[in-house]
Design a protein around this motif. Structure first.
Motif: not given
Length: 308
Positions: A88, A91-92, A124, A127-128
């Motif tokens: 993850r 990904y960020h 994700v 989180e974003d």
């Protein structure tokens, strides 16, 4: 034409293919949208994802297709180590890089994932909240549900063998020894992770040259507790969940639960888990659904610019 770039993440270097979008169909005042795309359990970017990337490029989006740390052309030791949290984080890191690209609209970034990564992107996205959309193809949002299906099919003895391998690998890591690995895919009842009938044959039909049929076994000790679908309720952006109704690897019921939590646009395919990859009977349908979804949700800036 794609180009090779490198993105830093957690002290490692991620190997990324950057595909620039074709044409201006999705271009807006801020630039083109960009899709951060990665694979599922133990897989690499060259294993069937190029066709998905190319379809979105043709539609007008940039794509960043990457290998997680420890896999493929990315750095990281030991090799073949799966860490959901680290993946993850990768990904960020790729999403942050996408926002810095010339010609890309930083407010129209999409997280795209398949199988295990289809679960990753749900968390994700939670989180974003700046992400413009999330696409989850045949997702595995609940490790416990997947384990229950595998135990029901292969029996407790196979599950205990995998657990034993996981404990042995954890012990090896604590003693600084070489990892203990298990096959990623194998026949039903074998000491492999993906053992649904036909899974190994269908998977081998699409894997690329950097794929290896093994993973560090320690991931099996945490997989049952990995349930990223629980975060879907926090998503604020459009979500597409594509469910293979005959999926023997990622339970469709668990995907449906996550989709409801995320208020998703759901598309059902009369498919098994690996039928959505290139050469499979439902690949083209899966791609059409994704392109249609992204055109509807990422094409608004074009209309706004034209109106202005």
């Amino acid at each position: 034409m794609r180009r090779d770039i490198s993105v830093g993440s957690g002290g490692e270097q991620l190997a990324v293919w950057h595909y620039p979008g074709a044409g201006d169909a999705l271009a807006g005042p801020g630039g083109r949208p960009c899709i951060a795309m990665a694979h599922g359990f133990g897989a690499t970017r060259d294993s069937g994802l190029e066709a998905f990337a190319e379809a979105h490029v043709e539609a007008g989006a940039d794509v960043l297709l990457f290998d997680y740390r420890h896999f493929g052309a990315s750095s990281g030791e030991p090799r073949q180590l799966i860490s959901p949290a680290a993946q993850r984080a990768d990904y960020h890191a790729v999403i942050a890089h996408a926002r810095s690209l010339d010609g890309v609209d930083p407010d129209r970034i999409v997280a795209w994932g398949v199988s295990l990564a289809g679960g990753h992107v749900l968390q994700v996205g939670a989180e974003d909240p700046r992400l413009a959309a999330v696409v989850a193809l045949t997702p595995a949002p609940d490790g416990l549900a997947a384990m229950r299906v595998a135990i029901a099919r292969d029996g407790m003895v196979a599950a205990l063998r995998l657990t034993g391998a996981g404990l042995a690998d954890l012990g090896a890591s604590l003693r600084g020894r070489a990892p203990v690995t298990v096959p990623t895919a194998g026949p039903p009842g074998s000491t492999a992770v993906l053992t649904a009938p036909g899974a190994e044959e269908r998977w081998r039909a699409v894997v690329g040259p950097t794929w290896e049929n093994n993973v560090c076994a320690r991931v099996l000790l945490q997989f049952g507790g990995y349930r990223p679908g629980r975060h879907a309720a926090k998503l604020t952006m459009p979500l597409l969940v594509q469910i293979a109704d005959l999926d023997q690897t990622a339970p469709p019921a668990a995907a449906m639960v996550a989709a409801r939590r995320g208020r998703a646009e759901v598309r059902h395919l009369p498919a098994d888990h690996f039928d959505v990859y290139p050469g499979g009977p439902h690949h083209e349908a899966a791609v059409r659904q994704q392109v249609d979804f992204l055109r509807r949700h990422l094409g608004a800036p074009v209309a706004a610019a034209s109106s202005a």
